[in-house]
Design a protein around this motif. Structure first.
Motif, short mmCIF file in Angstrom:
data_model
loop_
_atom_site.label_atom_id
_atom_site.label_comp_id
_atom_site.label_asym_id
_atom_site.label_seq_id
_atom_site.Cartn_x
_atom_site.Cartn_y
_atom_site.Cartn_z
N VAL A 204 0.85 -1.19 0.00
CA VAL A 204 0.00 0.00 0.00
C VAL A 204 0.89 1.24 0.00
N SER A 205 0.60 2.16 -0.90
CA SER A 205 1.31 3.43 -0.97
C SER A 205 0.48 4.48 -0.23
N VAL A 206 1.11 5.19 0.73
CA VAL A 206 0.38 6.06 1.65
C VAL A 206 0.99 7.46 1.67
N ASP A 207 0.12 8.47 1.77
CA ASP A 207 0.58 9.85 1.97
C ASP A 207 -0.62 10.73 2.32
N GLU A 208 -0.34 12.02 2.55
CA GLU A 208 -1.41 12.98 2.86
C GLU A 208 -1.45 14.07 1.79
N LYS A 209 -2.65 14.57 1.56
CA LYS A 209 -2.82 15.75 0.71
C LYS A 209 -3.44 16.84 1.57
N ILE A 328 0.98 6.92 -4.62
CA ILE A 328 -0.27 7.53 -4.18
C ILE A 328 -0.44 8.90 -4.80
N GLU A 329 0.69 9.54 -5.21
CA GLU A 329 0.60 10.85 -5.85
C GLU A 329 -0.19 10.77 -7.15
N CYS A 330 -0.17 9.62 -7.80
CA CYS A 330 -0.98 9.45 -9.02
C CYS A 330 -2.46 9.52 -8.68
N ALA A 331 -2.84 8.91 -7.55
CA ALA A 331 -4.23 8.96 -7.13
C ALA A 331 -4.63 10.38 -6.75
N PHE A 332 -3.75 11.09 -6.04
CA PHE A 332 -4.03 12.48 -5.69
C PHE A 332 -4.18 13.33 -6.95
N SER A 333 -3.35 13.06 -7.94
CA SER A 333 -3.45 13.79 -9.20
C SER A 333 -4.79 13.54 -9.88
N VAL A 368 -5.21 0.55 -11.48
CA VAL A 368 -3.96 0.07 -10.90
C VAL A 368 -2.82 0.88 -11.48
N PHE A 369 -2.11 1.60 -10.63
CA PHE A 369 -0.96 2.38 -11.07
C PHE A 369 0.29 1.52 -10.96
#
Length: 379
Positions: A204-209, A328-333, A368-369
């Motif tokens: 799992v790729s995790v981060d905050e926006k 996860i930056e791809c999902a945020f984008s 799926v990235f």
């Protein structure tokens, strides 16, 4: 028939003929070079000066100069203007170097308020300081003079080019660790178990926006009207209701997004995200988490929670200033380009609900990235 010129014959190689023919047919090259290429081609074919003049409509002096330069110094010389300086330059190299040294110094270091030079301010300073610095010729220098000096040296002191200083001495090692994880994800299916891995593993790729703004309207949006208003019309004024943070993770095998929308992103909010991820996967599996070194990820509270789940989570840290390595930056984008784009809400609560609804729509059709370039090198 015109009198034949007493000049020598211009012999052209096949390569020179091809180059001149291409230049003669060019629609983007300077006109004078196109004309000179045509002149040289026709002269090489044996046409007289008079015949070239009639066919091309260019002046005879131009033909003479072009042919004479080509015969004396080669075809390339015939295409170009000879360098000509009618008199010695009035601004010496020392004076130009002085201007360059000022341009390469910040105005604030010279006692001025500005951070960067504008061309006008630089010209004004040069003009004011020229005589006392021994360069009287520059006392009347204007913007055009200063601009030419800067342009000769390819300087643009009124602009900024940003760079990122490399502050993580272990950048390469951490980057390769992350890429090894992505390679593993690309090779094995979700939770793949094999001889070297008896326990299922999920990544799992995790981060905050942070700082997602809750912006409200001061007047209703007006819909498009055929033939009158092609776009949605919106009042320029707006209301700020505050901001929220999106804490999210994405399963790199299935594209499923875990997300929470919070007013803040402290350790307790991050732990809540870990709990939701923990509850999603089989209890015997290892959850490999790709994330950065944000304080909430490695705080005492977070470490205390992880200690209650020994062997459950495995951290893989991205390097400092390596957020581009986190998928996860791809999902945020995607969020920014879809449901967050131009979003307007009446309250923080509405923004949270809209974000969670948008993430639900993403999970209904997960993407799926995959990381595809594994030969990344950083200088």
């Amino acid at each position: 028939m015109g009198r034949k010129s007493g000049r020598a014959v211009l012999a052209l190689s096949d390569e020179q003929k091809a180059k001149l023919s291409g230049l003669a047919a060019s629609r983007t090259a300077p006109v004078r070079e196109v004309e000179r290429a045509k002149v040289l081609l026709k002269y090489a074919q044996g046409l007289s000066i008079s015949e070239i003049h009639r066919q091309l409509g260019v002046s005879r002096p131009m033909i003479y100069k072009c042919v004479d330069k080509a015969l004396a110094a080669g075809v390339q010389a015939g295409l170009k203007d000879a360098y000509h300086r009618p008199h010695a330059p009035e601004i010496s190299d020392e004076a130009k170097a002085w201007v360059i040294s000022i341009a390469c110094t910040k105005p604030k270091e010279l006692g001025l308020a500005a951070e960067l030079w504008s061309i006008s301010a630089l010209a004004r300073y040069v003009s004011e300081q020229a005589e006392r610095s021994g360069f009287a010729r520059l006392a009347g220098a204007g913007k055009s003079t200063v601009w030419r000096i800067l342009d000769e040296n390819q300087l643009k002191p009124h602009k900024i080019t940003y760079y990122l200083e490399r502050r993580d001495p272990d950048f390469d090692r951490k980057m390769h660790e992350v890429l090894m994880v992505y390679r593993d994800v690309a090779l094995y299916t979700e939770g793949a178990v094999h001889e070297g891995r008896p326990t299922p593993m999920y990544t799992v790729s995790v981060d905050e926006k942070p700082g997602v703004q809750a912006i409200g309207l001061t007047a209703p949006d007006l819909p498009p009207v055929p033939g009158k208003a092609p776009t949605v019309s919106r009042d320029y004024e707006y209301v700020r209701h505050g901001t929220v943070s999106i804490l999210a993770g994405i399963d790199l095998h299935t594209g499923h997004v875990f997300a929470q929308v919070e007013d803040r992103h402290r350790s307790r909010e991050f732990i809540a995200l870990l709990r939701s991820i923990d509850a999603y996967y089989p209890p015997e599996a290892i959850i490999r988490v790709v994330l950065d070194n944000h304080s909430s990820h490695i705080s005492k509270e977070t470490m205390a929670y992880l200690a209650t789940r020994p062997g459950r989570f495995e951290y893989v840290h991205t390097p400092t200033h390596g957020s581009w390595l986190n998928l996860i930056e791809c999902a945020f984008s995607k969020m920014a380009r879809t449901f967050l784009r131009h979003i307007r809400v009446a309250s923080i609560a509405e923004l949270k609900a809209r974000i969670l609804k948008g993430i639900g729509e993403m999970n209904a059709a997960p993407v799926v990235f995959r990381w595809k370039k594994f030969d990344v090198e950083v200088a």
